[in-house]
Design an enzyme around this catalytic site. Structure first.
Site, PDB file in Angstrom:
ATOM      1  N   LYS A 123      82.457 154.248  64.756  1.00 53.23           N
ATOM      2  CA  LYS A 123      82.429 155.484  65.540  1.00 53.23           C
ATOM      3  C   LYS A 123      82.936 155.215  66.957  1.00 53.23           C
ATOM      4  CE  LYS A 123      77.528 154.627  66.563  1.00 53.23           C
ATOM      5  NZ  LYS A 123      76.138 154.981  66.166  1.00 53.23           N
ATOM      6  N   ARG A 143      65.170 161.758  66.033  1.00 56.12           N
ATOM      7  CA  ARG A 143      66.505 162.326  66.258  1.00 56.12           C
ATOM      8  C   ARG A 143      66.830 163.163  65.026  1.00 56.12           C
ATOM      9  NH1 ARG A 143      71.008 157.942  68.134  1.00 56.12           N
ATOM     10  NH2 ARG A 143      71.121 157.577  65.897  1.00 56.12           N
ATOM     11  N   HIS A 203      66.636 155.277  60.535  1.00 57.16           N
ATOM     12  CA  HIS A 203      67.194 154.547  61.680  1.00 57.16           C
ATOM     13  C   HIS A 203      66.031 154.107  62.579  1.00 57.16           C
ATOM     14  CE1 HIS A 203      70.294 153.278  64.397  1.00 57.16           C
ATOM     15  NE2 HIS A 203      70.015 154.166  65.335  1.00 57.16           N
ATOM     16  N   ARG A 241      74.300 148.968  58.233  1.00 56.18           N
ATOM     17  CA  ARG A 241      75.261 149.650  59.096  1.00 56.18           C
ATOM     18  C   ARG A 241      75.486 148.753  60.316  1.00 56.18           C
ATOM     19  NH1 ARG A 241      71.046 153.408  58.094  1.00 56.18           N
ATOM     20  NH2 ARG A 241      70.440 153.292  60.292  1.00 56.18           N
ATOM     21  N   TYR A 260      88.076 154.028 100.177  1.00 59.45           N
ATOM     22  CA  TYR A 260      87.508 155.309 100.628  1.00 59.45           C
ATOM     23  C   TYR A 260      86.194 155.108 101.374  1.00 59.45           C
ATOM     24  CZ  TYR A 260      90.806 157.871  97.684  1.00 59.45           C
ATOM     25  OH  TYR A 260      91.940 158.392  97.121  1.00 59.45           O
ATOM     26  N   CYS A 299      88.193 153.165  93.161  1.00 60.50           N
ATOM     27  CA  CYS A 299      88.982 154.408  93.170  1.00 60.50           C
ATOM     28  C   CYS A 299      89.278 154.822  91.726  1.00 60.50           C
ATOM     29  CB  CYS A 299      90.290 154.206  93.912  1.00 60.50           C
ATOM     30  SG  CYS A 299      90.102 153.492  95.557  1.00 60.50           S
ATOM     31  N   MET A 300      89.918 155.969  91.561  1.00 62.77           N
ATOM     32  CA  MET A 300      90.203 156.456  90.213  1.00 62.77           C
ATOM     33  C   MET A 300      91.104 155.489  89.444  1.00 62.77           C
ATOM     34  SD  MET A 300      91.869 160.067  88.931  1.00 62.77           S
ATOM     35  CE  MET A 300      90.688 161.115  89.754  1.00 62.77           C
ATOM     36  N   ASP A 301      92.092 154.919  90.141  1.00 60.15           N
ATOM     37  CA  ASP A 301      93.104 154.104  89.463  1.00 60.15           C
ATOM     38  C   ASP A 301      93.241 152.700  90.020  1.00 60.15           C
ATOM     39  OD1 ASP A 301      93.980 156.708  88.296  1.00 60.15           O
ATOM     40  OD2 ASP A 301      94.615 157.024  90.373  1.00 60.15           O
TER      41      ASP A 301
HETATM   42  C1  LIG Z   1      75.489 153.790  65.832  1.00 58.71           C
HETATM   43  C2  LIG Z   1      74.550 153.673  64.701  1.00 58.71           C
HETATM   44  C3  LIG Z   1      74.399 152.447  64.046  1.00 58.71           C
HETATM   45  C4  LIG Z   1      74.984 151.152  64.560  1.00 58.71           C
HETATM   46  O1  LIG Z   1      74.123 150.613  65.516  1.00 58.71           O
HETATM   47  P1  LIG Z   1      74.387 149.166  66.155  1.00 58.71           P
HETATM   48  O2  LIG Z   1      73.201 148.933  67.015  1.00 58.71           O
HETATM   49  O3  LIG Z   1      75.649 149.280  66.936  1.00 58.71           O
HETATM   50  O4  LIG Z   1      74.510 148.222  65.022  1.00 58.71           O
HETATM   51  C5  LIG Z   1      73.616 152.418  62.898  1.00 58.71           C
HETATM   52  N1  LIG Z   1      73.008 153.546  62.442  1.00 58.71           N
HETATM   53  C6  LIG Z   1      73.112 154.727  63.075  1.00 58.71           C
HETATM   54  C7  LIG Z   1      72.388 155.911  62.520  1.00 58.71           C
HETATM   55  C8  LIG Z   1      73.873 154.835  64.224  1.00 58.71           C
HETATM   56  O5  LIG Z   1      73.949 156.005  64.862  1.00 58.71           O
END
Ligand SMILES: *Cc1c(COP(=O)(O)O)cnc(C)c1O
Length: 373
Positions: free
Chosen positions: A45, A139, A169, A222, A268, A314-316
């Site tokens: 992601k 969540r 999770h 995951r 700045y 700065c920005m850049d």
């Molecule tokens: C982003 C996410 C992960 C990955 O988490 P890490 O700590 O980067 O391994 C796993 N499960 C869910 C639901 C997530 O949102």
């Protein structure tokens, strides 16, 4: 929906280097740790935590990842369009009207509320669903066993729906104190016991869980931050079961060098004042590239020596104080190795009072990614 077209700054000497071999080594080290048969889904992601989604996905697949997790449907569609055919799970919310699109593209989505089942319009292709159980993260997810079982029944009752997975999770897997983690695990196991039949995928582990609590891996993990070679938290850095190899480095080059005299000011607000004669360099990177304004005072590396960012970011552009004169074009390491010194995204995060995840995600698309493989 129109596609956003954007540009990358390939004509300016500021770039990110991503070591794909490091990503593959991290995946293979994790594989060694897992019981045989446990699958790794690479979490890609947010443009693979800033590392570049397509390149990371390809490297992860070659290293043995059998699927991908993304946050939003667009990321899944982007992977499909690029030709990836393995399972892809969307972890986050999508428009219900887009469930049909997910089914068409064989993308698995997460179901977490009962409203999902009302007035669902689907094509003939089955829609693969992972039921999310909220065991304490607070969540997304069904909160009670009753709600979970009702959702499973509703999936079973609709031939267009396929019960492909169930997951939860953890909120505290990256902490040494495990009582909250154990409570969540217990709750998830108790929900699983109520199921007549387990789906193809049962998963709970993010990186921290996969590193420290292998008993909670079920049959898929995951893997996110650890795959990029970064620790899930500073607290557990000394308890990691193998060495994580950071994949991302960030470099720029000196654009101008000048000598300041005592009393000269920089950037700045003219907040920085030289106390003595000193060499300073202007670098072509700023907060628009993701080098946040709070990096003022942070030490980058020039030729193996620390060089402090002086005055405001700065920005850049930024200005750094050098230990000596260096010519225009000298490479500057913001994240990575320089001589015997090293700067990681975790170091940068500690300086800013945030986490390494936020550091790499913040690097904008203006910074080109170069790949080592
Ligand atoms: C982003 C996410 C992960 C990955 O988490 P890490 O700590 O980067 O391994 C796993 N499960 C869910 C639901 C997530 O949102």
């Amino acid at each position: 929906m129109s596609e956003l077209r954007t540009y990358t700054g390939v004509h300016r000497p500021t770039w990110i280097e991503v070591d794909l071999k490091a990503i593959q080594a991290n995946i293979q080290n994790e594989q060694q740790l897992l019981p045989a048969g446990t699958e790794i889904f690479a979490v890609v992601k947010a443009n693979a935590y800033g590392h570049g989604i397509l390149e990371v996905a390809k490297a992860a697949e070659q290293a043995g990842a059998t699927g991908f997790c993304v946050a939003i449907l667009d990321e899944a569609l982007y992977l499909r369009e690029a030709g990836f055919t393995c399972p892809i799970l969307v972890l986050g919310a999508i428009f219900k009207a887009d469930a049909a699109l997910a089914a068409e593209q064989d993308i698995s989505i997460t179901v977490y509320n009962k409203e999902f089942f009302e007035g669902l319009s689907l094509p003939d292709k089955p829609l693969k669903l992972h039921v999310k159980v909220d065991t304490g993260m607070g969540r997304l997810g069904f909160q009670t066993e009753k709600e979970v079982l009702l959702a499973v029944e509703q999936i079973a009752a609709d031939p267009r729906l396929q019960f492909e997975g169930i997951y939860t999770h953890f909120a505290t897997a990256d902490q040494k104190e495990t009582s909250y983690f154990e409570k969540q695990l217990q709750k998830f196991r108790s929900v699983l016991l109520q199921l007549d039949q387990k789906p193809r995928y049962v998963h709970a582990a993010n990186s921290a869980t996969a590193l420290l609590h292998v008993q909670a891996d079920f049959n898929m993990i995951r893997l996110g931050i650890a795959m990029y070679g970064l620790t899930p938290s500073v607290e557990i850095e000394d308890s990691l079961p193998y060495e994580l190899k950071p994949a991302l480095s960030l470099y720029t080059e000196i654009a101008q060098v000048k000598k300041l005299l005592p009393g000269d000011h920089v950037s700045y607000g003219a907040t920085y004042e030289a106390k003595q004669e000193e060499w300073v360099a202007t670098l072509p990177i700023g907060y628009a590239d993701g080098l946040l304004r709070r990096f003022s005072g942070y030490q980058v590396l020039v030729n193996g020596h620390p060089a402090e960012i002086i005055g405001r970011v700065c920005m850049d552009q930024i200005i750094v104080r050098l230990n000596d004169y260096y010519p225009v074009g000298t490479v500057v390491t913001i994240i990575g190795q320089s001589g015997s010194l090293k700067r990681t995204a975790t170091d940068a995060a500690e300086y800013l009072g945030t986490i390494n995840y936020e550091i790499t995600c913040a690097f904008s698309t203006r910074v080109p990614r170069k790949y080592l493989d």
